[in-house]
Motif scaffolding. Structure first.
Motif, PDB file in Angstrom:
ATOM      1  N   LEU A   1      60.019  80.482 -12.090  1.00  0.00           N
ATOM      2  CA  LEU A   1      61.140  81.635 -10.976  1.00  0.00           C
ATOM      3  C   LEU A   1      61.951  82.183 -11.946  1.00  0.00           C
ATOM      4  N   ASP A   2      62.664  83.238 -11.016  1.00  0.00           N
ATOM      5  CA  ASP A   2      62.036  84.464 -11.607  1.00  0.00           C
ATOM      6  C   ASP A   2      61.808  84.671 -13.118  1.00  0.00           C
ATOM      7  N   LYS A   3      60.724  84.565 -13.370  1.00  0.00           N
ATOM      8  CA  LYS A   3      59.776  85.390 -13.937  1.00  0.00           C
ATOM      9  C   LYS A   3      58.073  85.608 -13.513  1.00  0.00           C
ATOM     10  N   MET A   4      57.277  86.098 -14.620  1.00  0.00           N
ATOM     11  CA  MET A   4      55.886  86.669 -14.016  1.00  0.00           C
ATOM     12  C   MET A   4      55.290  86.076 -15.296  1.00  0.00           C
ATOM     13  N   PHE A   5      54.790  85.203 -14.966  1.00  0.00           N
ATOM     14  CA  PHE A   5      53.307  84.687 -16.287  1.00  0.00           C
ATOM     15  C   PHE A   5      52.294  85.584 -16.605  1.00  0.00           C
ATOM     16  N   LEU A   6      51.714  86.125 -17.374  1.00  0.00           N
ATOM     17  CA  LEU A   6      50.591  86.447 -17.604  1.00  0.00           C
ATOM     18  C   LEU A   6      49.863  85.787 -18.679  1.00  0.00           C
TER      19      LEU A   6
ATOM     20  N   SER B   1      37.458  85.497 -17.938  1.00  0.00           N
ATOM     21  CA  SER B   1      37.782  86.948 -18.866  1.00  0.00           C
ATOM     22  C   SER B   1      38.419  87.518 -18.438  1.00  0.00           C
ATOM     23  N   CYS B   2      39.755  87.347 -18.186  1.00  0.00           N
ATOM     24  CA  CYS B   2      40.676  88.261 -16.604  1.00  0.00           C
ATOM     25  C   CYS B   2      41.727  87.666 -17.547  1.00  0.00           C
ATOM     26  N   VAL B   3      42.859  88.075 -17.385  1.00  0.00           N
ATOM     27  CA  VAL B   3      44.992  87.747 -17.475  1.00  0.00           C
ATOM     28  C   VAL B   3      44.838  87.243 -16.423  1.00  0.00           C
ATOM     29  N   SER B   4      45.345  86.552 -16.141  1.00  0.00           N
ATOM     30  CA  SER B   4      46.093  85.689 -14.678  1.00  0.00           C
ATOM     31  C   SER B   4      47.267  85.753 -14.376  1.00  0.00           C
ATOM     32  N   VAL B   5      48.037  85.904 -13.019  1.00  0.00           N
ATOM     33  CA  VAL B   5      49.278  86.850 -13.182  1.00  0.00           C
ATOM     34  C   VAL B   5      49.371  85.837 -11.895  1.00  0.00           C
ATOM     35  N   LYS B   6      50.809  85.149 -12.541  1.00  0.00           N
ATOM     36  CA  LYS B   6      51.620  84.030 -11.234  1.00  0.00           C
ATOM     37  C   LYS B   6      53.380  84.896 -11.585  1.00  0.00           C
ATOM     38  N   MET B   7      53.399  85.317 -10.238  1.00  0.00           N
ATOM     39  CA  MET B   7      54.613  85.599 -10.241  1.00  0.00           C
ATOM     40  C   MET B   7      55.610  84.919  -9.461  1.00  0.00           C
ATOM     41  N   SER B   8      57.235  85.178  -9.378  1.00  0.00           N
ATOM     42  CA  SER B   8      57.770  84.307  -8.422  1.00  0.00           C
ATOM     43  C   SER B   8      57.907  84.914  -7.157  1.00  0.00           C
TER      44      SER B   8
ATOM     45  N   ASN C   1      56.296  95.244 -10.376  1.00  0.00           N
ATOM     46  CA  ASN C   1      55.072  95.538 -10.007  1.00  0.00           C
ATOM     47  C   ASN C   1      53.858  96.030 -11.268  1.00  0.00           C
ATOM     48  N   VAL C   2      52.733  95.060 -11.692  1.00  0.00           N
ATOM     49  CA  VAL C   2      51.735  94.802 -12.224  1.00  0.00           C
ATOM     50  C   VAL C   2      51.240  95.291 -12.273  1.00  0.00           C
ATOM     51  N   SER C   3      50.148  96.172 -13.429  1.00  0.00           N
ATOM     52  CA  SER C   3      49.016  96.812 -13.682  1.00  0.00           C
ATOM     53  C   SER C   3      48.650  97.451 -14.478  1.00  0.00           C
ATOM     54  N   ASP C   4      46.816  97.204 -14.805  1.00  0.00           N
ATOM     55  CA  ASP C   4      46.583  96.448 -15.961  1.00  0.00           C
ATOM     56  C   ASP C   4      46.022  99.041 -15.946  1.00  0.00           C
TER      57      ASP C   4
ATOM     58  N   ALA D   1      47.400  96.469  -9.310  1.00  0.00           N
ATOM     59  CA  ALA D   1      48.376  95.534  -9.569  1.00  0.00           C
ATOM     60  C   ALA D   1      48.642  94.874  -8.368  1.00  0.00           C
ATOM     61  N   VAL D   2      49.593  94.032  -9.127  1.00  0.00           N
ATOM     62  CA  VAL D   2      50.400  92.983  -9.004  1.00  0.00           C
ATOM     63  C   VAL D   2      52.115  93.522  -8.127  1.00  0.00           C
ATOM     64  N   LYS D   3      52.182  92.282  -6.915  1.00  0.00           N
ATOM     65  CA  LYS D   3      52.998  93.385  -6.234  1.00  0.00           C
ATOM     66  C   LYS D   3      54.259  92.241  -5.948  1.00  0.00           C
ATOM     67  N   SER D   4      55.552  91.891  -6.008  1.00  0.00           N
ATOM     68  CA  SER D   4      56.438  90.829  -6.514  1.00  0.00           C
ATOM     69  C   SER D   4      56.739  91.112  -4.850  1.00  0.00           C
ATOM     70  N   ASP D   5      55.722  90.379  -3.773  1.00  0.00           N
ATOM     71  CA  ASP D   5      56.791  90.809  -2.922  1.00  0.00           C
ATOM     72  C   ASP D   5      56.654  89.327  -1.435  1.00  0.00           C
ATOM     73  N   GLY D   6      56.350  88.691  -2.178  1.00  0.00           N
ATOM     74  CA  GLY D   6      55.958  87.554  -1.219  1.00  0.00           C
ATOM     75  C   GLY D   6      55.935  86.691  -1.938  1.00  0.00           C
TER      76      GLY D   6
END
Length: 553
Positions: free
Chosen positions: A102-107, A114-121, A128-131, A195-200
């Motif tokens: 909630l109101d957070k981003m988890f990496l 062998s990756c980084v899972s991104v969870k975004m509220s 936007n998060v990107s590597d 990129a991961v965008k927090s629009d949904g």
């Protein structure tokens, strides 16, 4: 307390800051922890405007090999106005990464994929998060941090050669992001932007993770849009250490935080001008005070020159502080020479402030010329505590937020400051009590009552000063929006200037000041003046009589 011990109390913190300085790197941070066992670490806090960026470069070495149940990663939380921030370990022993973002981003580091899972509220708007940090500068930073070449760390020569033959990056769909090829153990940072965008709704995607067990490397960038601006806190979590027997790990985190106008946080951008203006205000007050001392030089005490030194030192400290913020905003870190000068003047200002308040509060030079045993005990308590507070402040400023001792020294500064503020009230109370007793027994009743009124006003001034700078200012900081938190510093500095001006006005070197001479407004005032309290003339008084009153024996 002799002069030699006093010099050591002043020079001790200065010498210590010269040894400790070097860890403070402005808004380009590097947090290095060895054999760390904490499960939750607050890495930093920063206020981002629109188009602000956060770049993180992490190198993690684990002592115990991870498994499918290992929960390690970062959380980026959005702090709202009026919210008292607390460390996640103080909230619950439950793993933060397993909760709803909630109101957070988890990496979260996914060691299986062998990756980084991104969870975004979905409540985290326009973030936007990107590597996509595969440029030469980021590669060199990885090499500098680990001491090994990158990005081919931990790969075989054949694997490296095959990677070099790839001329174009492989385009991936969202459903395939971060999924490794069959048999692939090392994940390279792709030059293409993932990129991961927090629009949904809540996202669960992956960024690239470079792994070479027991070392793991992660580089990511977060960009904040117009709707995503605000104050954000970055935490590192190692939920494996929530157990009773935590294992150590080594971690290095390089952070670069930037707003469109520079490297300062949103609440710090106005501080350069604020400190510069306040430095001019304190310098003007010191010049006016010195002019008054020369104008009334026959009524000047030594403490008046001590007050002038305090105000002048305060102005110089603010000037260095302002220049430091200018270079932090421009280059991301302060100039070491100017930063050391600021710490020196800050230490001197803090010690001079409490010495001056205690001397005025005891009535030294105004009521009495010799410090009593009680007064000396106050100095023996307040001065060492001030030295401790300044040492703690230096350690805080020269270390990163995530270090294990940072929270401890923060609490020490707060506690010691409150003790010192309470201790300086006792001399004023003792002076008031002394004047009350003297007004009932001494012939100078009117004079003592005037001084008593003066010191009561000074007592109220000290209480108001402590109240505004320690309580009201903190409440203001947590209630206003993130870009207005600089008002906290403005309230502290303005309150300090007003306190200095009022103190100088009440204890100014003027012939009609109550502590020097009481104005005689009525010629018929009868006052017994004690000539002496001991010796041959003990008990002898002079009585002033009016002409209309018959003389009595």
């Amino acid at each position: 307390m002799d002069a030699r011990s006093g010099r050591w109390l002043l020079l001790g913190p200065i010498g210590l800051l010269l040894l400790l300085f070097g860890g403070c790197t402005g808004r380009k941070h590097q947090l290095q922890l060895t054999d760390e066992k904490r499960s939750n670490i607050q890495v930093n806090s920063f206020g981002f405007f629109a188009n602000g960026t956060l770049e993180v470069n992490m190198t993690l070495r684990l002592v115990r090999p991870p498994n499918n149940q290992s929960r390690i990663g970062f959380s980026l939380s959005h702090a709202k106005s009026g919210q008292f921030l607390s460390s996640p370990e103080q909230v619950s022993l439950r793993c933060v990464l397993d909760s709803e973002p909630l109101d957070k981003m988890f990496l979260i580091l996914n060691f299986t994929r062998s990756c980084v899972s991104v969870k975004m509220s979905g409540n985290l708007k326009d973030v936007n998060v990107s590597d996509a940090l595969g440029d030469k500068e980021k590669v060199e930073s990885l090499k500098t941090t680990t001491g090994q070449p990158s990005p081919s760390l931990g790969t075989s020569p054949s694997k490296t050669e095959s990677d070099k033959k790839k001329k174009a990056p492989v385009q991936k769909r969202d459903t395939d992001i971060g999924q490794p090829a069959p048999g692939e153990k090392t994940k390279q940072i792709s030059a293409s932007s993932t990129a991961v965008k927090s629009d949904g709704p809540t996202k669960d995607l992956c960024l690239a993770l470079q792994s070479s067990p027991p070392e793991y490397h992660l580089v990511f960038q977060v960009v904040f849009g117009s709707k995503g601006q605000g104050l954000y806190n970055l935490y590192f979590h190692n939920c494996n250490n929530l157990q009773l027997s935590p294992t150590g790990y080594n971690i290095t985190i390089d952070i670069k935080e930037k707003n469109p106008g520079g490297y300062l946080s949103a609440a710090e951008i106005p501080l350069f001008k604020l400190y510069l203006i306040m430095a001019g205000g304190f310098f003007t007050a010191s010049v006016i005070w010195v002019y008054m001392l020369h104008k009334h030089k026959f009524s000047v005490f030594k403490i008046h020159w001590l007050m002038a030194a305090l105000v002048f030192t305060k102005s110089i400290a603010l000037l260095f502080h302002s220049i430091n913020y200018y270079f932090i905003n421009k280059e991301g870190r302060p100039l070491e020479g100017l930063a050391v000068m600021y710490y020196i003047t800050h230490v001197l200002k803090g010690v001079l402030l409490f010495i001056t308040i205690v001397l005025i509060g005891t009535g030294w030079a105004f009521v009495k010329y010799i410090l009593s045993d009680k007064d000396k005990k106050i100095f023996m308590i307040v001065l060492p505590l001030q030295v401790l507070a300044n040492v703690a402040y230096i350690i805080m400023e020269s270390s990163e937020t995530g270090t294990s001792d940072y929270a401890l020294w923060t609490q020490i500064v707060f506690l010691v400051d409150l003790i010192c503020c309470g201790a300086i009230l006792f001399p004023v109370i003792w002076s008031i009590r002394h004047l009350q007793e003297a007004s009932s027994t001494d012939g100078k009743a009117a004079m003592n009552l005037a001084k008593l009124k003066l010191f009561r006003h000074y007592y109220i001034m000290i209480v108001c000063y402590i109240y505004f700078t320690r309580i009201i200012a903190i409440l203001l900081k947590v209630t206003v929006s993130f870009q207005l938190q600089w008002l906290h510093e403005m309230l502290v500095e303005v309150s300090t200037l007003v306190f200095f001006v009022l103190t100088g006005y009440k204890f100014r070197p003027a012939s009609n000041n109550p502590y020097l001479q009481l104005p005689q407004e009525d010629e018929d005032i009868q006052m017994d003046e004690v000539l002496t309290e001991s010796g041959v003339l003990g008990g002898v008084t002079r009585v002033n009589k009016t002409f209309n009153e018959p003389e009595t024996l």
